[in-house]
Scaffold this motif. Structure first.
Motif, PDB file in Angstrom:
ATOM      1  N   GLY A  64       0.792  -1.217   0.000  1.00  0.00           N
ATOM      2  CA  GLY A  64       0.000   0.000   0.000  1.00  0.00           C
ATOM      3  C   GLY A  64       0.825   1.267   0.000  1.00  0.00           C
ATOM      4  N   ALA A  65       2.121   1.166   0.256  1.00  0.00           N
ATOM      5  CA  ALA A  65       2.962   2.361   0.258  1.00  0.00           C
ATOM      6  C   ALA A  65       2.987   2.982  -1.135  1.00  0.00           C
ATOM      7  N   SER A  66       3.098   4.295  -1.166  1.00  0.00           N
ATOM      8  CA  SER A  66       3.086   4.996  -2.443  1.00  0.00           C
ATOM      9  C   SER A  66       4.211   4.516  -3.346  1.00  0.00           C
ATOM     10  N   PHE A  67       3.887   4.304  -4.611  1.00  0.00           N
ATOM     11  CA  PHE A  67       4.896   3.861  -5.586  1.00  0.00           C
ATOM     12  C   PHE A  67       5.995   4.909  -5.725  1.00  0.00           C
ATOM     13  N   SER A  68       5.626   6.173  -5.835  1.00  0.00           N
ATOM     14  CA  SER A  68       6.628   7.218  -6.013  1.00  0.00           C
ATOM     15  C   SER A  68       7.466   7.394  -4.756  1.00  0.00           C
ATOM     16  N   LEU A  69       6.838   7.293  -3.569  1.00  0.00           N
ATOM     17  CA  LEU A  69       7.570   7.440  -2.320  1.00  0.00           C
ATOM     18  C   LEU A  69       8.548   6.292  -2.128  1.00  0.00           C
ATOM     19  N   ARG A  70       8.117   5.083  -2.485  1.00  0.00           N
ATOM     20  CA  ARG A  70       9.007   3.924  -2.374  1.00  0.00           C
ATOM     21  C   ARG A  70      10.192   4.074  -3.329  1.00  0.00           C
ATOM     22  N   GLY A  71       9.932   4.552  -4.541  1.00  0.00           N
ATOM     23  CA  GLY A  71      11.008   4.745  -5.502  1.00  0.00           C
ATOM     24  C   GLY A  71      11.999   5.802  -5.043  1.00  0.00           C
ATOM     25  N   TRP A  72      11.490   6.862  -4.378  1.00  0.00           N
ATOM     26  CA  TRP A  72      12.366   7.920  -3.874  1.00  0.00           C
ATOM     27  C   TRP A  72      13.184   7.435  -2.693  1.00  0.00           C
ATOM     28  N   TYR A  73      12.595   6.611  -1.826  1.00  0.00           N
ATOM     29  CA  TYR A  73      13.279   6.205  -0.599  1.00  0.00           C
ATOM     30  C   TYR A  73      14.298   5.100  -0.845  1.00  0.00           C
ATOM     31  N   LYS A  74      14.091   4.272  -1.851  1.00  0.00           N
ATOM     32  CA  LYS A  74      14.944   3.088  -2.035  1.00  0.00           C
ATOM     33  C   LYS A  74      16.429   3.417  -2.111  1.00  0.00           C
ATOM     34  N   PRO A  75      16.884   4.371  -2.951  1.00  0.00           N
ATOM     35  CA  PRO A  75      18.325   4.652  -2.989  1.00  0.00           C
ATOM     36  C   PRO A  75      18.864   5.164  -1.670  1.00  0.00           C
ATOM     37  N   GLN A  76      18.044   5.904  -0.909  1.00  0.00           N
ATOM     38  CA  GLN A  76      18.488   6.363   0.402  1.00  0.00           C
ATOM     39  C   GLN A  76      18.627   5.189   1.366  1.00  0.00           C
ATOM     40  N   HIS A  77      17.698   4.259   1.297  1.00  0.00           N
ATOM     41  CA  HIS A  77      17.757   3.062   2.129  1.00  0.00           C
ATOM     42  C   HIS A  77      19.028   2.268   1.821  1.00  0.00           C
ATOM     43  N   VAL A  78      19.356   2.126   0.545  1.00  0.00           N
ATOM     44  CA  VAL A  78      20.563   1.406   0.142  1.00  0.00           C
ATOM     45  C   VAL A  78      21.806   2.143   0.622  1.00  0.00           C
ATOM     46  N   PHE A  79      21.832   3.467   0.466  1.00  0.00           N
ATOM     47  CA  PHE A  79      22.985   4.262   0.900  1.00  0.00           C
ATOM     48  C   PHE A  79      23.219   4.115   2.392  1.00  0.00           C
ATOM     49  N   PHE A  80      22.156   4.272   3.194  1.00  0.00           N
ATOM     50  CA  PHE A  80      22.307   4.161   4.642  1.00  0.00           C
ATOM     51  C   PHE A  80      22.738   2.753   5.038  1.00  0.00           C
ATOM     52  N   GLY A  81      22.233   1.741   4.334  1.00  0.00           N
ATOM     53  CA  GLY A  81      22.616   0.371   4.661  1.00  0.00           C
ATOM     54  C   GLY A  81      24.103   0.137   4.468  1.00  0.00           C
ATOM     55  N   ILE A  82      24.639   0.546   3.317  1.00  0.00           N
ATOM     56  CA  ILE A  82      26.067   0.354   3.041  1.00  0.00           C
ATOM     57  C   ILE A  82      26.915   1.217   3.985  1.00  0.00           C
ATOM     58  N   THR A  83      26.477   2.455   4.227  1.00  0.00           N
ATOM     59  CA  THR A  83      27.230   3.343   5.113  1.00  0.00           C
ATOM     60  C   THR A  83      27.322   2.777   6.524  1.00  0.00           C
ATOM     61  N   LEU A  84      26.208   2.267   7.045  1.00  0.00           N
ATOM     62  CA  LEU A  84      26.209   1.708   8.398  1.00  0.00           C
ATOM     63  C   LEU A  84      27.049   0.441   8.473  1.00  0.00           C
ATOM     64  N   PHE A  85      27.083  -0.322   7.404  1.00  0.00           N
ATOM     65  CA  PHE A  85      27.930  -1.511   7.368  1.00  0.00           C
ATOM     66  C   PHE A  85      29.408  -1.117   7.454  1.00  0.00           C
ATOM     67  N   ILE A  86      29.801  -0.077   6.707  1.00  0.00           N
ATOM     68  CA  ILE A  86      31.177   0.413   6.758  1.00  0.00           C
ATOM     69  C   ILE A  86      31.501   0.947   8.153  1.00  0.00           C
ATOM     70  N   LEU A  87      30.582   1.712   8.729  1.00  0.00           N
ATOM     71  CA  LEU A  87      30.805   2.251  10.068  1.00  0.00           C
ATOM     72  C   LEU A  87      30.923   1.138  11.108  1.00  0.00           C
ATOM     73  N   SER A  88      30.161   0.058  10.933  1.00  0.00           N
ATOM     74  CA  SER A  88      30.229  -1.055  11.872  1.00  0.00           C
ATOM     75  C   SER A  88      31.611  -1.704  11.847  1.00  0.00           C
ATOM     76  N   ILE A  89      32.142  -1.938  10.661  1.00  0.00           N
ATOM     77  CA  ILE A  89      33.476  -2.532  10.545  1.00  0.00           C
ATOM     78  C   ILE A  89      34.534  -1.584  11.117  1.00  0.00           C
ATOM     79  N   THR A  90      34.403  -0.290  10.821  1.00  0.00           N
ATOM     80  CA  THR A  90      35.342   0.692  11.362  1.00  0.00           C
ATOM     81  C   THR A  90      35.330   0.694  12.880  1.00  0.00           C
ATOM     82  N   SER A  91      34.143   0.646  13.474  1.00  0.00           N
ATOM     83  CA  SER A  91      34.036   0.630  14.934  1.00  0.00           C
ATOM     84  C   SER A  91      34.664  -0.625  15.524  1.00  0.00           C
ATOM     85  N   CYS A  92      34.485  -1.759  14.854  1.00  0.00           N
ATOM     86  CA  CYS A  92      35.109  -2.999  15.325  1.00  0.00           C
ATOM     87  C   CYS A  92      36.627  -2.902  15.286  1.00  0.00           C
ATOM     88  N   LEU A  93      37.170  -2.324  14.229  1.00  0.00           N
ATOM     89  CA  LEU A  93      38.620  -2.163  14.131  1.00  0.00           C
ATOM     90  C   LEU A  93      39.148  -1.264  15.248  1.00  0.00           C
TER      91      LEU A  93
END
Length: 279
Positions: free
Chosen positions: A174-203
């Motif tokens: 039911g989520a808006s098609f346009s809103l989902r399309g706009w949010y998806k790249p941001q969701h991907v960016f935050f996911g990869i960024t947080l993964f990098i930050l997690s590894i950095t914090s572990c190091l």
């Protein structure tokens, strides 16, 4: 696909890189366990060994499980997307719970030993990463894509968990098609960024722990220092392999025919168009 046709194969090289990522992930978990068990006395709750649950949980949750959650859409390329989304959300949820156990362990251990909290660079980066993993703050700006219709605003969701937003936009049709399309790249960016930050914090955490525990002997290439440094190299290698898989454009999950048709139906419903293209 026609009935009886063989299932589509994965792109060349994808399976090999995914296999390498899993081998590295399991190896870094085994190395973490070996380090804590051989040199730090093991792991036990409500004991002087409670702190050791922290590095184990953070490596398992914020690195291994989070990395696997990011790989889900590359691995399960031809399965129903709703099932893939559910697995993606489940792995993120497990990572969050395990990381929370690790954070509780370090705070309780510090309290029992009279050690101050949140003074080191590792603690700052680690806590920031965990909070960002849990929450995505939307600062009051509208959640409206450029040219969108202003479907909702951050004032409606002042503090929104990243995984809740992901579930809301991608699990529920039911989520808006346009809103989902706009949010998806941001969701991907935050996911990869947080993964990098997690590894950095572990190091940072590994280095801090070695400097505290080994002090002057660290520079003498003692076995514990070599093993912990190897763990750090494995963390970097795991992150590089996962990052490579995620950034290969040709390895992205292709939409299935029924998903394309369903997306067009949702776009028609949410944007107020008629099936024939009229308004």
């Amino acid at each position: 696909a026609m009935d009886g046709a063989p299932p589509p194969s994965s792109p060349a090289g994808l399976s090999a890189f995914v296999a390498v990522s899993q081998l590295l992930g399991l190896t870094l978990l085994a190395t973490t366990g070996a380090w804590l068990g051989r040199y730090r006395g093991g792991v036990a709750w409500h004991s002087p060994l409670q702190f050791n649950a922290h590095p184990l949980c953070m490596v398992l949750g914020m690195v291994f499980l989070q990395g696997d959650a990011l790989l889900v859409y590359r691995v399960f390329r031809h399965e129903a997307k709703r099932s893939t989304k559910a697995l993606h959300a489940l792995l993120h949820g497990l990572a969050l719970l395990i990381a929370l156990v690790g954070i509780i362990a370090v705070f309780e251990s510090h309290r029992s030993k009279g050690i101050p909290d949140m003074y080191s660079l590792h603690s700052w980066c680690g806590m920031a990463t965990f909070v960002l993993y849990l929450l995505q703050v939307r600062g009051g700006k509208p959640l409206t894509p450029p040219g969108g219709k202003g479907l909702c605003s951050a004032r409606d969701i002042p503090v929104s968990p990243q995984w809740l937003l992901g579930c809301g936009f991608f699990l529920f049709p039911g989520a808006s098609f346009s809103l989902r399309g706009w949010y998806k790249p941001q969701h991907v960016f935050f996911g990869i960024t947080l993964f990098i930050l997690s590894i950095t914090s572990c190091l940072l955490g590994i280095t801090e722990m070695l400097l505290f525990k080994l002090s002057d002997s660290y520079s003498h290439f003692v076995p514990e220092g070599i093993l912990a440094n190897t763990l750090g190299v494995l963390l970097v290698a795991f992150g590089l392999v996962v990052g490579y898989v995620l950034t290969r454009e040709e390895w992205k999950r292709p939409p299935l025919a029924e998903e394309l048709a369903l997306s067009m139906d949702f776009k028609t419903l949410t944007e107020g168009e008629s099936p024939g293209g009229g308004s």
